[in-house]
Design a protein around this motif. Structure first.
Motif, mmCIF file in Angstrom:
data_model
loop_
_atom_site.group_PDB
_atom_site.id
_atom_site.type_symbol
_atom_site.label_atom_id
_atom_site.label_comp_id
_atom_site.label_asym_id
_atom_site.label_seq_id
_atom_site.Cartn_x
_atom_site.Cartn_y
_atom_site.Cartn_z
ATOM 1 N N ALA A 128 23.866 3.911 34.909
ATOM 2 C CA ALA A 128 24.705 4.195 33.744
ATOM 3 C C ALA A 128 23.975 3.823 32.453
ATOM 4 O O ALA A 128 24.013 4.577 31.472
ATOM 5 N N VAL A 166 25.745 6.375 29.864
ATOM 6 C CA VAL A 166 27.131 6.753 30.154
ATOM 7 C C VAL A 166 27.867 5.505 30.626
ATOM 8 O O VAL A 166 27.250 4.485 30.948
ATOM 9 N N GLN A 167 29.176 5.594 30.674
ATOM 10 C CA GLN A 167 29.985 4.479 31.146
ATOM 11 C C GLN A 167 29.899 4.384 32.676
ATOM 12 O O GLN A 167 29.782 5.416 33.357
ATOM 13 N N SER A 197 31.924 6.838 34.832
ATOM 14 C CA SER A 197 31.365 8.193 34.853
ATOM 15 C C SER A 197 30.205 8.276 35.842
ATOM 16 O O SER A 197 30.064 9.262 36.571
ATOM 17 N N MET A 198 29.378 7.234 35.855
ATOM 18 C CA MET A 198 28.247 7.224 36.784
ATOM 19 C C MET A 198 28.746 7.127 38.219
ATOM 20 O O MET A 198 28.188 7.758 39.118
ATOM 21 N N THR A 199 29.783 6.348 38.448
ATOM 22 C CA THR A 199 30.351 6.239 39.796
ATOM 23 C C THR A 199 30.788 7.612 40.295
ATOM 24 O O THR A 199 30.534 7.971 41.450
ATOM 25 N N ARG A 200 31.428 8.400 39.425
ATOM 26 C CA ARG A 200 31.846 9.759 39.818
ATOM 27 C C ARG A 200 30.634 10.644 40.127
ATOM 28 O O ARG A 200 30.635 11.391 41.100
ATOM 29 N N ALA A 201 29.590 10.555 39.296
ATOM 30 C CA ALA A 201 28.384 11.358 39.525
ATOM 31 C C ALA A 201 27.725 10.965 40.848
ATOM 32 O O ALA A 201 27.323 11.833 41.629
#
Length: 150
Positions: free
Chosen positions: A63, A68-69, A72-76
């Protein structure tokens, strides 16, 4: 293909505007030169590239690299894991941390995508004069310095 407009930036502000437009147009063009079948967005591909360059990283480190937050990185990362491009595992000593690494499939996708974009750009460079290529060779490290983090 639209005609090229030749301008000369007479001020630093003018140069900044011309560079911004040129770099963004080149970025969009390179983003369009994708490996066939690659349906991942440029941001998600950047995550794979980051892992390829840096090796295994935590979600937080990813992240930070990609600015990015963490959610958001967890979702990616979840999306990439579902597609088989990354693997996640718990940190050996800190169970709160999740480490992410490329799988063989992820590495192959990154390399194929880079190869395709490099081939497109190399073909465009071959159309330039030797003097234009020399100018770009001299400019590349300068552009890299401009893009480097503070």
């Amino acid at each position: 293909m639209p005609p090229t407009i030749q301008r000369v930036a007479r001020t630093d502000a003018g140069l900044a505007a011309e560079l911004r437009v040129a770099v963004m147009r080149l970025r969009r063009r390179l983003a369009n030169e994708r490996e066939p079948g690659n349906d991942l967005g440029i941001g998600v591909m950047a995550v794979l590239g980051c892992l390829h360059r840096n090796g295994e990283l935590s979600v937080g480190e990813l992240a930070a690299f990609e600015r990015v937050q963490p959610p958001s990185m967890t979702r990616a990362v979840r999306k990439l894991e579902e597609k088989g491009y990354v693997a996640r595992r718990s940190h050996e000593t800190d169970g709160r941390l999740v480490l992410v690494s490329l799988t063989d499939e992820g590495r192959a996708l990154v390399l194929a995508d880079r190869r395709r974009r490099d081939e497109w750009l190399a073909s465009r460079l071959r159309a330039l004069t030797p003097e234009e290529r020399a100018t770009l060779r001299a400019a590349a490290p300068i552009l890299d310095r401009l893009a480097a983090e503070d």
